[in-house]
Design an enzyme around this catalytic site. Structure first.
Site, PDB file in Angstrom:
ATOM      1  N   GLY A  65      18.286   8.017  34.942  1.00  0.00           N
ATOM      2  CA  GLY A  65      17.768   6.921  34.134  1.00  0.00           C
ATOM      3  C   GLY A  65      17.724   5.632  34.931  1.00  0.00           C
ATOM      4  N   ALA A  91      16.417  -2.262  33.570  1.00  0.00           N
ATOM      5  CA  ALA A  91      16.141  -3.533  34.215  1.00  0.00           C
ATOM      6  C   ALA A  91      17.283  -3.992  35.108  1.00  0.00           C
ATOM      7  CB  ALA A  91      15.861  -4.595  33.153  1.00  0.00           C
ATOM      8  N   SER A  92      18.502  -3.614  34.774  1.00  0.00           N
ATOM      9  CA  SER A  92      19.650  -4.122  35.520  1.00  0.00           C
ATOM     10  C   SER A  92      20.467  -3.041  36.217  1.00  0.00           C
ATOM     11  CB  SER A  92      20.582  -4.900  34.578  1.00  0.00           C
ATOM     12  OG  SER A  92      21.088  -4.048  33.563  1.00  0.00           O
ATOM     13  N   ALA A  93      20.167  -1.766  35.983  1.00  0.00           N
ATOM     14  CA  ALA A  93      21.013  -0.721  36.547  1.00  0.00           C
ATOM     15  C   ALA A  93      20.246   0.591  36.664  1.00  0.00           C
ATOM     16  CB  ALA A  93      22.260  -0.515  35.680  1.00  0.00           C
ATOM     17  N   VAL A 148      21.135   4.821  36.595  1.00  0.00           N
ATOM     18  CA  VAL A 148      22.155   5.775  36.178  1.00  0.00           C
ATOM     19  C   VAL A 148      21.989   7.073  36.958  1.00  0.00           C
ATOM     20  CG1 VAL A 148      23.164   7.044  34.257  1.00  0.00           C
ATOM     21  CG2 VAL A 148      22.227   4.756  33.878  1.00  0.00           C
ATOM     22  N   LYS A 170      26.753   4.439  36.418  1.00  0.00           N
ATOM     23  CA  LYS A 170      25.804   3.347  36.198  1.00  0.00           C
ATOM     24  C   LYS A 170      25.986   2.308  37.300  1.00  0.00           C
ATOM     25  CE  LYS A 170      23.989   0.462  32.449  1.00  0.00           C
ATOM     26  NZ  LYS A 170      24.130   0.111  31.011  1.00  0.00           N
ATOM     27  N   ASP A 203      21.010  -4.759  21.322  1.00  0.00           N
ATOM     28  CA  ASP A 203      19.975  -3.922  21.940  1.00  0.00           C
ATOM     29  C   ASP A 203      20.041  -2.503  21.383  1.00  0.00           C
ATOM     30  OD1 ASP A 203      17.786  -3.568  23.551  1.00  0.00           O
ATOM     31  OD2 ASP A 203      18.937  -3.183  25.383  1.00  0.00           O
TER      32      ASP A 203
END
Length: 671
Positions: free
Chosen positions: A352, A355-357, A359, A373, A474
């Site tokens: 996966g 936007a920030s990480a 996985v 992550k 979120d």
């Protein structure tokens, strides 16, 4: 007979026979004492046992400081501290206030009045811009006016006696009032902006912290700061004793410490030094002869006891380690372990990307799977809203729930910021609903209802049952993961907000989230509440029932489409056609109605998560909805013209350009 046992036992007898020789000749010179503090044979005694009558005498407060100021190089405020302490009660009096470890720019600004553990009573007491302090309080008094959660807690304070974060230690298996020796570890990492606190009744550091708080101490610390301890008795009476202390700054690798060598003595010695008794030469000789005889007879017995105790401690330690493994307590991972599990962050392991990480699927030596992550390194440049620190602080605080993705560990090493989670075999709800080519894992109606109820349980926990109220901000189908039994687990807390319950008004922020899931009042006012999470949950409920995305490829908005079907009395036509009618009609109707109720344009008309869950389970009656989608007026905080009034439900009018990108235009219009 073992020589080591002989030496230990002889040292013990020597200390009893010649007590004046076994004690430190003089008190340490690197510690300065103030107020009621004194050097006892068992450590630094910050307070003395007093009468139980209220008093404002300075003798109720004591402080101990390292004699030299500590330099924090540049902007790096990282440090580590470990100390052992005990709070010994007076059986006929209430407990004192407690003990604090502090780092202060001006220790002379601290209070010498009863209460507050010697800390300033109010922020105003720091009457200079050059004054600041950081403190970790081990509080044994309950003062609701200071926001105390109970009379047995740990709190983190910055320039105020009102804690920024606290934890009930009784619920974690510790009792500050027991009189037992407790070891505390306090660490602050400047790169992650995290304060972490551990407790143990032994000298073994536990694998996971008891309290984690996100603070930027580099903004609070001056170039030179003082470190030490403070305690007060207030209206009670307790002995506050520190018997081991080490402090270290990471940047300079200088270790500052004060360690006491203690021998068995009468506990009354804690109240002050004793006058030594003169012993004649004959008694000295007789004492030595008796000691020698005792050594010959007792050493074998003592060695046997020592060996048995070591074996018992080893067995207890192994039981504790196995208990940690069984309860899956988060632990700190090394970067080498992370790279080994992910084959060096190999692209084939990616499951996966956000936007920030990114996985990765990882493998551990035991054969199990983990989700790793890895956060974007560029996020380290801004710590005001760093997804890593936000998510780690939220997950490490109290988030242990069957419907939340469980944090197993973390890594902050070099330039890497990594969180380690349990791996969930069936992936995200979004994948199974919208991107699933395999009909064998098609979500049946019973599984969909199970997922909805699981997410409702998770949000109820976050909003009402957690120690601090957490707003996820979120909630969406791709952040809902499914295990091998299709149990729903809510994850991704990178945007979460943590509040005290009943904390009152909240400041407006730039809305963050995903198009189609955002509540209208949040888009235009920028203030997240539990009802904004309820709205997002309602969208997920409608998404699960219909199999449609919140906004499809034709720009059709799911919420608008469902409201139109409701107005036409054709609500059941929204059911996912792929179910081929294989569902309970009353359950489908209940789910769709609850979904509409949760996305009501007026946030005051939305249910709480607990109320929504009860309706979904059939424990409460269906809510009454208006015949058509209602119109609600909202004053915008974010548009260029703050006096604009926004009308939800209107048609054919322009929208505010500053916020329109966050949600489809068909949702809103100006009057």
């Amino acid at each position: 007979m073992q020589p080591s046992c002989l030496f230990l036992f002889w040292a013990y007898l020597f200390s009893l026979t010649f007590p004046s020789l076994s004690r430190p000749v003089s008190p340490p010179t690197n510690i300065t004492l103030y107020g009621d503090a004194f050097f006892g044979n068992n450590g630094i005694c910050l307070t003395q046992e007093t009468t139980c009558h209220p008093s404002s005498s300075p003798s109720h407060i004591g402080r101990a400081l390292y004699v030299y100021p500590v330099r924090f190089t540049g902007d790096n405020a990282s440090f580590a501290c470990v100390f052992s302490f005990s709070i010994v009660p007076n059986p006929i009096c209430p407990f004192g206030d407690g003990i604090v470890f502090f780092v202060a720019s001006r220790p002379d600004s601290f209070s010498f009045f009863n209460g507050y553990m010697g800390l300033p009573q109010l922020d105003d007491d720091l009457n200079s811009q050059d004054s600041s302090f950081f403190a970790v309080e081990f509080d044994t008094s309950f003062n609701p006016s200071l926001g105390d959660i109970n009379g047995n807690h740990i709190g983190v304070d910055v320039n105020s006696v009102v804690s920024l974060a606290s934890v009930d230690v009784l619920s974690k298996g510790f009792d500050l009032k027991s009189g037992k020796q407790i070891t505390a570890w306090i660490e602050y990492g400047d790169s992650a902006k995290l304060v972490q606190i551990w407790l143990s009744y032994s000298s073994i550091k536990p694998p996971s912290p008891l309290l984690v708080a996100q603070i930027d101490l580099a903004k609070q610390f001056k170039e030179y700061m003082h470190v030490g301890f403070s305690a007060s008795n207030g209206l009670g009476s307790s002995m506050h004793v520190v018997d081991h202390w080490q402090f270290k700054t990471f940047t300079t690798s200088i270790e500052l410490g004060y360690c006491f060598m203690c021998f068995p003595e009468d506990s009354s010695n804690l109240k002050g030094p004793k006058t030594g008794l003169k012993i004649g030469n004959m008694w000295v000789l007789l004492g030595s002869l008796v000691a020698s005889v005792v050594v010959i007879v007792a050493v074998p017995v003592l060695c046997f006891v020592v060996v048995r105790k070591e074996r018992s401690v080893g067995r207890r330690r192994r039981r504790e380690e196995s208990m940690v493994e069984m309860t899956n307590v988060p632990k700190r991972w090394s970067l080498a372990e992370i790279k080994s599990a992910t084959l060096g962050f190999h692209r084939n392991r990616i499951v996966g990307e956000g936007a920030s990480a990114v996985v990765y699927r990882g493998s551990v030596p035991s054969g199990g799977a983990i989700a790793v992550k890895r956060f974007d390194q560029s996020n380290r440049k801004s710590f005001t809203r760093n997804p890593f620190t936000t998510e780690f602080a939220a997950m490490a605080s109290c988030l242990k729930h069957k419907n939340l993705v469980q944090l197993q560990g973390w890594c902050c090493e070099g330039n890497e910021l990594v969180l380690v989670y349990e791996f969930l075999a069936n992936g995200s709800l979004d994948r199974l609903l919208h991107r699933n080519p395999d009909s064998s894992t098609f979500l049946s109606w019973s599984l969909r209802l199970k997922v909805v109820l699981g997410v409702a349980s998770a949000l109820t926990f976050l909003h009402e049952e957690c120690q601090r109220q957490i707003i996820h901000r979120d909630v969406k189908s791709c952040n809902i993961m499914l295990d091998d039994e299709f149990n729903a687990k809510l994850g991704d807390f990178g945007l979460a907000e943590v509040y005290e319950h009943n904390s009152g008004s909240r400041e407006a922020t730039i809305p963050a989230g995903t198009i189609g899931y955002l509540a209208p009042e949040y888009v235009y006012c920028g203030v997240p509440t539990v009802k904004t999470d309820v709205y997002s949950f309602g969208v997920v409920v409608l998404e699960v029932a219909t199999g449609k995305r919140p906004v499809d490829d034709n720009k059709t908005v799911l919420v608008d489409w469902i409201w139109d079907l409701w107005a036409q009395r054709k609500l059941l036509e929204a059911a996912d056609w792929r179910l081929s009618g294989r569902y309970n009609v009353s359950e489908m109707e209940r789910v769709l109605v609850v979904g509409l109720c949760c996305v009501h344009p007026n946030h005051e008309k939305r249910p709480t998560m607990r109320e929504a869950a009860r309706v979904l389970r059939g424990e409460a009656a269906l809510p009454v909805l208006p015949l058509t989608r209602p119109t609600v007026r909202i004053r915008s905080n974010l548009c260029r013209d703050s006096e604009d009034i926004l009308n939800l439900g209107g048609e054919n009018s322009p929208v505010c350009d500053d916020a329109g990108w966050l949600t489809p235009r068909s949702h809103f219009s100006k009057v």
